[in-house]
Design a protein around this motif. Structure first.
Motif, PDB file in Angstrom:
ATOM      1  N   GLU A  92      54.412  55.172  41.022  1.00  0.00           N
ATOM      2  CA  GLU A  92      54.407  55.165  42.483  1.00  0.00           C
ATOM      3  C   GLU A  92      55.165  53.955  43.023  1.00  0.00           C
ATOM      4  OE1 GLU A  92      53.520  57.588  44.211  1.00  0.00           O
ATOM      5  OE2 GLU A  92      52.174  58.754  42.941  1.00  0.00           O
ATOM      6  N   ALA A  93      54.998  52.819  42.368  1.00  0.00           N
ATOM      7  CA  ALA A  93      55.729  51.618  42.797  1.00  0.00           C
ATOM      8  C   ALA A  93      57.224  51.796  42.562  1.00  0.00           C
ATOM      9  CB  ALA A  93      55.213  50.400  42.045  1.00  0.00           C
ATOM     10  N   VAL A  94      57.580  52.370  41.416  1.00  0.00           N
ATOM     11  CA  VAL A  94      58.992  52.631  41.129  1.00  0.00           C
ATOM     12  C   VAL A  94      59.575  53.585  42.159  1.00  0.00           C
ATOM     13  CG1 VAL A  94      60.592  53.583  39.431  1.00  0.00           C
ATOM     14  CG2 VAL A  94      58.623  52.224  38.672  1.00  0.00           C
ATOM     15  N   ARG A  95      58.827  54.627  42.478  1.00  0.00           N
ATOM     16  CA  ARG A  95      59.277  55.616  43.450  1.00  0.00           C
ATOM     17  C   ARG A  95      59.526  54.959  44.810  1.00  0.00           C
ATOM     18  NH1 ARG A  95      57.925  61.127  43.882  1.00  0.00           N
ATOM     19  NH2 ARG A  95      56.495  60.840  42.146  1.00  0.00           N
ATOM     20  N   ALA A  96      58.596  54.102  45.247  1.00  0.00           N
ATOM     21  CA  ALA A  96      58.722  53.472  46.564  1.00  0.00           C
ATOM     22  C   ALA A  96      59.958  52.573  46.630  1.00  0.00           C
ATOM     23  CB  ALA A  96      57.461  52.677  46.875  1.00  0.00           C
ATOM     24  N   VAL A  97      60.162  51.762  45.586  1.00  0.00           N
ATOM     25  CA  VAL A  97      61.319  50.868  45.569  1.00  0.00           C
ATOM     26  C   VAL A  97      62.619  51.661  45.522  1.00  0.00           C
ATOM     27  CG1 VAL A  97      62.513  49.106  44.209  1.00  0.00           C
ATOM     28  CG2 VAL A  97      60.040  48.970  44.540  1.00  0.00           C
ATOM     29  N   TRP A  98      62.619  52.695  44.704  1.00  0.00           N
ATOM     30  CA  TRP A  98      63.827  53.521  44.541  1.00  0.00           C
ATOM     31  C   TRP A  98      64.190  54.214  45.853  1.00  0.00           C
ATOM     32  CZ3 TRP A  98      64.428  56.808  39.477  1.00  0.00           C
ATOM     33  CH2 TRP A  98      65.780  57.158  39.314  1.00  0.00           C
ATOM     34  N   LEU A  99      63.177  54.809  46.494  1.00  0.00           N
ATOM     35  CA  LEU A  99      63.448  55.498  47.752  1.00  0.00           C
ATOM     36  C   LEU A  99      63.937  54.536  48.824  1.00  0.00           C
ATOM     37  CD1 LEU A  99      60.451  58.010  47.943  1.00  0.00           C
ATOM     38  CD2 LEU A  99      62.871  58.574  47.657  1.00  0.00           C
ATOM     39  N   ARG A 100      63.381  53.333  48.850  1.00  0.00           N
ATOM     40  CA  ARG A 100      63.835  52.340  49.818  1.00  0.00           C
ATOM     41  C   ARG A 100      65.291  51.960  49.566  1.00  0.00           C
ATOM     42  NH1 ARG A 100      61.091  48.847  53.172  1.00  0.00           N
ATOM     43  NH2 ARG A 100      59.119  49.536  52.248  1.00  0.00           N
ATOM     44  N   ALA A 101      65.618  51.801  48.266  1.00  0.00           N
ATOM     45  CA  ALA A 101      66.998  51.442  47.927  1.00  0.00           C
ATOM     46  C   ALA A 101      67.961  52.570  48.283  1.00  0.00           C
ATOM     47  CB  ALA A 101      67.096  51.106  46.436  1.00  0.00           C
ATOM     48  N   VAL A 102      67.551  53.804  48.004  1.00  0.00           N
ATOM     49  CA  VAL A 102      68.402  54.949  48.335  1.00  0.00           C
ATOM     50  C   VAL A 102      68.588  55.060  49.836  1.00  0.00           C
ATOM     51  CG1 VAL A 102      68.479  57.461  48.336  1.00  0.00           C
ATOM     52  CG2 VAL A 102      67.908  56.248  46.239  1.00  0.00           C
ATOM     53  N   ALA A 103      67.505  54.866  50.577  1.00  0.00           N
ATOM     54  CA  ALA A 103      67.600  54.954  52.033  1.00  0.00           C
ATOM     55  C   ALA A 103      68.543  53.894  52.588  1.00  0.00           C
ATOM     56  CB  ALA A 103      66.216  54.808  52.658  1.00  0.00           C
TER      57      ALA A 103
END
Length: 428
Positions: A92-103
């Motif tokens: 979940e932490a990886v997902r949140a960081v990744w999505l923020r970076a993609v955004a």
């Protein structure tokens, strides 16, 4: 009422965890109506029911072949659920960081300037047969030359991230369970520990006790498991074998063939057995009779004299439900206090009563060392000693991690062992 208060929340948590796994592994990674979505959803119903069936089959009196058929998939799925959940929560932490970076890398959606209504020019009287006004001369809410908005690109990227996290979690969980299963099926390793006893005479110096606990014969661990344990013990050439409870998870009728290799145990002063809590779930009286037939001496709140010390054994705490709980007075009453005494007691939590009765050494199991991380922390929090040797007053306690596994045949962070305890005289 108490049963309902315990079972209902546990079942609720069980199915809530499966709902979470379905969301992350199936819903977020597949498209509606696709074959992977249908297959994953079907598995989300079948696997938890299989696990529950594996847990309940023995107590429900199901035929032993059915218990065996359910045990492998059911118990391995329980282990996978644990590590899948832990891995996905970390994801979940990886997902949140990744999505923020993609955004942050996505082009910003351009917002048009304030809409202005541009009135059409005031028409003059049309001459006869004048052409109709063109569509471009009609009123509009957008200024001229407004560019089209870019399409959203987020959904494909979110799908890629969801699949990457799900794949990583599945790989990590499968690797953990595979390694833990291999560790269990390889059988226990031999540990050696020397324990000095003040009252032990010089003649008994070096007396070796092979301590084994928590063998847990059942639908998964059977005759081959017993044979590995017997061969390992015999290679140590012990003076005595101490089986400290939880030998079985099932009835004599079902597991007598699996226990048969115990007949081949070899030691100078024989093999001794005390009950564990799982014997009382499996017919303790029948198992006590059966181990006696196998040439093993049960110590039911009893004591025997050996060269240089007394060996005593107490019933497990679970025996209290059958009016056969531990009785220190019966096991230790009338002994010579000048002689050292070694006590076999399945659960280490009895150590405080053991100290009050002047025992020199208690041999225990029960904890499995936690069996599967992070349950190692739970075992440490609920037992005075989770594994190894510790001193309580004038009494020493040694706890083996056990030779088998309960439930999932998985040992992770707590490998199985057989311990050769060598007694040492301080006078030697």
């Amino acid at each position: 009422m108490i049963f309902a208060l315990v079972v209902v929340p546990v079942l609720g948590l069980f199915f809530a965890v499966h709902r979470y796994l379905w969301c992350r592994l199936v819903r977020d990674t597949t498209t509606p109506g696709s074959r992977p979505r249908r297959t994953g959803t079907a598995a989300a119903y079948v696997l938890p029911l299989t696990a529950l069936a594996a847990l309940l089959a023995g107590r429900a009196g199901a035929p032993f072949p059915l218990q065996q058929a359910l045990a492998w998939p059911g118990y391995l799925w329980l282990a996978l659920v644990l590590y899948l959940t832990l891995a996905l929560l970390a994801g979940e932490a990886v997902r949140a960081v990744w999505l923020r970076a993609v955004a942050g890398r996505e082009p910003r959606r351009r917002t048009p300037s304030t809409a202005v209504t541009i009135p059409a020019p005031t028409p003059s009287p049309d001459p006869p047969h004048a052409p109709s006004p063109s569509p471009s001369s009609a009123p509009t809410l957008l200024p001229p030359h407004t560019p089209a908005l870019p399409p959203l690109a987020a959904p494909p990227r979110r799908l890629f991230i969801a699949r990457a996290v799900a794949a990583g979690a599945s790989l990590a969980a499968t690797a953990a369970v595979g390694y833990g299963t291999a560790t269990t099926l390889r059988g226990p390793t031999v540990k050696r520990v020397t324990i000095p006893l003040v009252k032990l005479p010089r003649a008994a110096h070096g007396f070796r006790i092979a301590v084994v606990s928590d063998i847990h014969l059942g639908p998964i661990l059977g005759r081959a498991h017993t044979r590995r344990i017997v061969e390992t013990i015999n290679r140590t050439d012990p003076d005595l074998v101490a089986i400290v409870g939880d030998l079985v998870d099932g009835s004599v009728a079902d597991l007598a063939p699996a226990a048969e290799p115990l007949r081949e145990l070899r030691s100078r002063h024989g093999a001794y057995f005390v009950s564990g809590n799982h014997e009382y779930y499996s017919g303790a009286a029948q198992w006590v009779d059966h181990v006696r037939e196998l040439g093993i001496h049960p110590l039911e709140n009893a004591r025997t004299e050996l060269p240089g010390f007394d060996l005593a054994g107490i019933n497990d705490l679970a025996g209290a439900t059958e009016h056969a709980g531990p009785d220190y007075d019966l096991a230790l009453g009338g002994r010579d206090p000048a002689r050292a005494v070694v006590l076999m007691a399945h659960q280490p939590v009895t150590i405080h009563d053991t100290v009050r009765h002047g025992v020199d050494l208690q041999l225990s199991g029960h904890t499995h060392g936690g069996q599967m991380w992070p349950f190692t922390y739970v075992a440490a929090a609920t037992n005075p000693t989770v594994a190894g040797l510790e001193r309580y007053g004038d009494t020493q306690l040694y706890v083996t991690r056990g030779a088998g596994a309960w439930g999932p045949p998985v040992r992770l962070g707590a490998p199985p062992d057989i311990t050769v305890v060598e007694l040492a005289s301080v006078r030697a």
